[in-house]
Design an enzyme around this catalytic site. Structure first.
Site, PDB file in Angstrom:
ATOM      1  CE1 TYR A 119       4.532 -12.929   6.384  1.00 51.58           C
ATOM      2  CE2 TYR A 119       5.434 -10.990   7.441  1.00 51.58           C
ATOM      3  CZ  TYR A 119       5.249 -12.358   7.404  1.00 51.58           C
ATOM      4  OH  TYR A 119       5.808 -13.139   8.371  1.00 51.58           O
ATOM      5  CG  HIS A 163       8.586 -22.120   9.134  1.00 51.27           C
ATOM      6  ND1 HIS A 163       8.305 -22.136   7.782  1.00 51.27           N
ATOM      7  CD2 HIS A 163       7.876 -21.084   9.663  1.00 51.27           C
ATOM      8  CE1 HIS A 163       7.471 -21.151   7.497  1.00 51.27           C
ATOM      9  NE2 HIS A 163       7.189 -20.501   8.622  1.00 51.27           N
ATOM     10  CG  ASN A 207       9.884 -16.801   4.107  1.00 50.11           C
ATOM     11  OD1 ASN A 207      10.122 -16.327   5.217  1.00 50.11           O
ATOM     12  ND2 ASN A 207       8.682 -17.247   3.766  1.00 50.11           N
ATOM     13  CG  ASP A 254       9.236 -12.997   6.492  1.00 50.10           C
ATOM     14  OD1 ASP A 254       9.929 -12.972   5.448  1.00 50.10           O
ATOM     15  OD2 ASP A 254       8.680 -14.031   6.915  1.00 50.10           O
ATOM     16  CG  HIS A 269      10.962 -18.675   8.899  1.00 49.13           C
ATOM     17  ND1 HIS A 269      10.266 -18.207   7.800  1.00 49.13           N
ATOM     18  CD2 HIS A 269      11.289 -19.967   8.594  1.00 49.13           C
ATOM     19  CE1 HIS A 269      10.193 -19.144   6.885  1.00 49.13           C
ATOM     20  NE2 HIS A 269      10.798 -20.235   7.342  1.00 49.13           N
ATOM     21  CB  VAL A 270       8.775 -19.913  14.134  1.00 51.80           C
ATOM     22  CG1 VAL A 270       7.659 -20.551  14.961  1.00 51.80           C
ATOM     23  CG2 VAL A 270       9.580 -20.983  13.410  1.00 51.80           C
ATOM     24  CG  HIS A 271       4.326 -16.283  11.832  1.00 51.67           C
ATOM     25  ND1 HIS A 271       3.458 -16.355  10.765  1.00 51.67           N
ATOM     26  CD2 HIS A 271       5.489 -15.802  11.318  1.00 51.67           C
ATOM     27  CE1 HIS A 271       4.067 -15.925   9.669  1.00 51.67           C
ATOM     28  NE2 HIS A 271       5.301 -15.596   9.984  1.00 51.67           N
TER      29      HIS A 271
END
Length: 427
Positions: A177, A301, A207, A174, A330-332
């Site tokens: 964005y 997620h 993603n 990522d 992925h997990v912020h």
């Protein structure tokens, strides 16, 4: 440019209904950076470097017009004793966006722990850059942050990273964005250039790099593969989405969460072979990088195929190879686990670290599962970055720096011992 943004904004609104969401407070506005020299169509911008083999560096940059893709370089500012040529490419997206000319030049062989000065496009190029090659001895310093984006939080993270004298930057997916808004890739390239032109950036996809639109744009990872060419060929991979590389004493495996990973897939077969070929005498430390985390106690997620199925497919491979560390994004938020294997503490398993808190536009994932499982040792939903110093063949120190309120504060730290040095974890 306005037409491009307008048309892509309409498309994004149409597709946004298919994107799951949850509470992400604490956002900051996106930054917009225009070309620094818009009148010069040969002016180099979005310059970044990446490692190629043990003694070479890939220089990547973009110009508006076509040029001869060449780099001049040397160890003295203004004196360029060597040169190399490379390749150029460009891409279309939805027939409404045309990228600039993306140039890719590999230079070397280079001396370790040495500052090189270089110009993109030849000796008459208006701007000189410099980078330092990694050392050929311990310690080795890695900066780590995932899910960057182009926000003011991103800018803060990059500023804090620039103050730490690291040898590499690892990005677990990522990047920009852009999410199909291709001009955002250009903004991202300009935003990271001050740092990415000085130290190698080694990245894998997330993603938000997929950018596949059924019927309209069937090819996935178009921008990522064109703009961020990683050294996959040198590691025997057939895809830019997964590869490996060595730095002194450390072997790093960059895996692809959003390409086939099932047993029998190209990625799975490549990983098996890569792990078999590792020489632990020369690389006593072994790390892996993914985007979708295999361990995660945040509510965000949960249950995604890229996490659950990839873990089912590949966790045992990493465990048997005695991987020391696995970084994910992925997990912020930030979370550090104990050494684990198959959801339980295992002294011979990897330490899993989720660090998707670099500065994304969606905000933080603040909701965690309770009670907190014993295997999760530290978790906090704040923006930040990580610092890994591999001190020697047996010990390394990991720190997580929280960047909230634009002030970097050490919130988590741990000393790690390599699994290779533990006689009870011998392969």
């Amino acid at each position: 440019m306005v037409k491009v943004w307008g048309l892509m904004a309409i498309l994004f609104i149409v597709l946004a209904g298919n994107v799951s969401s949850y509470d992400r407070p604490g956002t900051r506005k996106n930054i917009v950076l225009h070309p620094s020299n818009d009148d010069d169509h040969m002016f180099p911008e979005q310059v970044h470097i990446s490692l190629v083999g043990s003694d070479k560096m890939r220089i990547s940059w973009i110009t508006k017009d076509s040029i001869i893709p060449s780099v001049v370089y040397g160890t003295v500012s203004g004196k360029y004793e060597s040169s190399a040529n490379g390749t150029s490419s460009s891409y279309h997206y939805l027939k409404i966006y045309q990228s600039g000319q993306i140039h890719d030049v590999v230079i070397g062989p280079l001396k370790p722990n040495t500052v090189y000065y270089y110009k993109c496009g030849g000796p008459n190029s208006p701007q000189e850059f410099s980078f330092k090659t990694p050392p050929s001895h311990f310690p080795i310093k890695f900066a780590v942050a995932g899910d960057l984006g182009t926000t003011e939080w991103t800018k803060s993270t990059l500023e804090h990273l620039s103050k730490w004298d690291h040898d590499f930057f690892i990005l677990p997916g990522d990047l920009s964005y852009a999410d199909m808004f291709q001009p955002v890739w250009d903004v991202f390239g300009r935003l990271v250039q001050p740092l990415a032109s000085k130290r190698p950036w080694m990245v894998t996809q997330g993603n938000h790099e997929v950018e596949h639109i059924p019927v309209l744009h069937d090819q996935s990872f178009t921008a990522f593969n064109h703009r961020w060419h990683m050294p996959y060929e040198e590691s025997g991979s057939t895809s830019n989405l997964y590869y490996s590389f060595n730095v002194f004493g450390v072997h790093i495996i960059m895996l692809g969460s959003y390409t086939d990973f099932e047993p029998g897939s190209y990625q799975y077969q490549w990983l098996e072979k890569d792990l078999q070929n590792i020489d632990r005498k020369t690389t006593p430390w072994l790390m892996a990088v993914i985007h979708a985390p295999w361990y995660n106690t945040n509510e965000a997620h949960q249950g995604e195929k890229e996490s659950v199925k990839m873990k089912e497919s590949m966790e045992t491979l990493l465990y048997k190879a005695r991987v020391d560390l696995v970084f994910a994004g992925h997990v912020h938020a930030y979370e550090r686990f104990n050494r684990v294997y198959q959801d339980k503490f295992d002294k011979c398993g990897p330490v899993y670290v989720n660090i998707g808190d670099g500065g994304n536009q969606e905000g933080l994932a603040t909701k965690y599962q309770n009670p907190n499982p014993e295997i999760s040792l530290f978790r906090e939903a704040s923006f930040g970055h990580g610092q890994l110093e591999v001190v020697n063949a047996t010990h390394a120190r990991w720190e997580w720096q929280r960047n909230d309120d634009d002030v970097s504060v050490q919130k988590d730290s741990v000393w790690l011992t390599s699994l290779l040095s533990d006689s009870s974890c011998k392969i």
